[in-house]
Enzyme design. Sequence first.
Site, PDB file in Angstrom:
ATOM      1  N   MET A  67      -9.003   8.397  -0.199  1.00 15.16           N
ATOM      2  CA  MET A  67      -9.758   9.000   0.663  1.00 15.16           C
ATOM      3  C   MET A  67     -10.317  10.425   0.536  1.00 15.16           C
ATOM      4  SD  MET A  67      -7.628   7.605   4.216  1.00 15.16           S
ATOM      5  CE  MET A  67      -6.851   5.843   4.137  1.00 15.16           C
TER       6      MET A  67
ATOM      7  N   SER B 267       0.753  -1.146   0.047  1.00 14.09           N
ATOM      8  CA  SER B 267      -0.021   0.093  -0.084  1.00 14.09           C
ATOM      9  C   SER B 267       0.329   0.743  -0.173  1.00 14.09           C
ATOM     10  CB  SER B 267      -1.024  -0.030   1.477  1.00 14.09           C
ATOM     11  OG  SER B 267      -1.676   1.239   1.510  1.00 14.09           O
TER      12      SER B 267
ATOM     13  N   MET C 121     -12.366   4.810  -0.530  1.00 10.60           N
ATOM     14  CA  MET C 121     -12.657   4.651   0.758  1.00 10.60           C
ATOM     15  C   MET C 121     -12.802   5.693   0.484  1.00 10.60           C
ATOM     16  SD  MET C 121      -9.857   3.600   3.182  1.00 10.60           S
ATOM     17  CE  MET C 121      -8.748   3.488   1.865  1.00 10.60           C
TER      18      MET C 121
ATOM     19  N   ASP D 171      -7.101  -6.582   4.246  1.00  9.96           N
ATOM     20  CA  ASP D 171      -6.238  -5.191   3.983  1.00  9.96           C
ATOM     21  C   ASP D 171      -5.961  -4.607   5.427  1.00  9.96           C
ATOM     22  OD1 ASP D 171      -5.286  -2.132   3.143  1.00  9.96           O
ATOM     23  OD2 ASP D 171      -7.050  -1.927   1.985  1.00  9.96           O
TER      24      ASP D 171
ATOM     25  N   HIS E  48      -8.136   1.364  -4.320  1.00 14.26           N
ATOM     26  CA  HIS E  48      -9.412   1.551  -3.059  1.00 14.26           C
ATOM     27  C   HIS E  48     -10.090   2.231  -3.391  1.00 14.26           C
ATOM     28  CE1 HIS E  48      -9.863   0.112   1.782  1.00 14.26           C
ATOM     29  NE2 HIS E  48     -10.783   0.067   1.182  1.00 14.26           N
TER      30      HIS E  48
ATOM     31  N   ASP F 189      -4.655   4.416  -2.136  1.00 12.69           N
ATOM     32  CA  ASP F 189      -5.994   4.134  -0.861  1.00 12.69           C
ATOM     33  C   ASP F 189      -6.790   5.373  -0.992  1.00 12.69           C
ATOM     34  OD1 ASP F 189      -6.402   1.277   0.632  1.00 12.69           O
ATOM     35  OD2 ASP F 189      -4.111   2.329   1.070  1.00 12.69           O
TER      36      ASP F 189
HETATM   37  C1  DX5 Z   1      -6.039   1.241   5.644  1.00 13.11           C
HETATM   38  C2  DX5 Z   1      -6.065   1.323   3.865  1.00 13.11           C
HETATM   39  C3  DX5 Z   1      -4.746   0.386   3.976  1.00 13.11           C
HETATM   40  C4  DX5 Z   1      -3.678   1.223   4.780  1.00 13.11           C
HETATM   41  C5  DX5 Z   1      -3.307  -0.720   5.539  1.00 13.11           C
HETATM   42  O1  DX5 Z   1      -6.738   2.510   5.666  1.00 13.11           O
HETATM   43  O2  DX5 Z   1      -6.647   0.335   3.399  1.00 13.11           O
HETATM   44  O3  DX5 Z   1      -4.831  -0.046   2.833  1.00 13.11           O
HETATM   45  O4  DX5 Z   1      -2.752   1.359   3.689  1.00 13.11           O
HETATM   46  O5  DX5 Z   1      -1.749  -0.608   5.797  1.00 13.11           O
HETATM   47  P1  DX5 Z   1      -0.954  -0.899   7.047  1.00 13.11           P
HETATM   48  O6  DX5 Z   1      -0.638  -2.112   6.290  1.00 13.11           O
HETATM   49  O7  DX5 Z   1      -0.010  -0.495   7.805  1.00 13.11           O
HETATM   50  O8  DX5 Z   1      -2.225  -1.483   7.908  1.00 13.11           O
HETATM   51 ZN    ZN Z   2      -6.350  -0.158   1.171  1.00 17.24          ZN
END
Ligand code: DX5
Ligand code: ZN
Length: 215
Positions: A36, A7, A67, A174, A65, A34
Amino acid sequence: MPIIAPSLLSADFLNLQKDCDMLNRSQADWFHLDVMDGRFVPNISFGLPVIEKIRKATQKICDVHLMIEEPGNFAEAFKKAGADVLTVHYEACPHLHRNLQQIRSLGMKAGVALNPHTPVHLLSDILQDIDMVLIMSVNPGFGGQQFINHSLDKIRSLKKMITEKNLPTLIEIDGGVTLNNAASIVKAGTDVLVAGNTVFRSQDPEATIAALKKS
Ligand code: DX5
Ligand code: ZN
């Protein structure tokens, strides 16, 4: 062997080229990106212009991804930016079937993400229309959180549903994936491991990716 999807939320944003080069050299299969919006989750990350640039820096699969609320408004834009897999949140989609059809008709693989409190059985009547289910094993919004152990039960239940229906649907995990828990996560039925902090905060990210690949 699992698909490894580092990620880039945990990458060095002032040196993205360097981190992309490292991932290109490594055994990483996918780039996990990711997005957001500060509304669906209490954080803002990066968006379309950054993904467009990352797309040009790699031949690997771009696994986006989302969010964000109302992801349907942006599916086409993420396709143009270079997404191969586009994942929307179950909790953000009152018309999930329509969202998935839209994503597939744009030529992308369609993913559905579940927050930690959302049961996997809610997908039983839509599973055949999903290419990948992303099980959040932390609350979405931030990297570096601790893996929620109950996620292992969710993986096993979902794997059973997929096997019973004889579907090719992938399971992605994830949040909080480490070198210590990766093997048990894969054993439970996971196909794709996302890892942010475990990769980018390690001394030797390439070696860490190789170790995750062996899980
Ligand atoms: C969190 C993201 C993840 C994040 C995971 O909302 O969707 O993809 O980057 O990070 P780690 O592996 O550090 O938990
Ligand atoms: Zn993610």
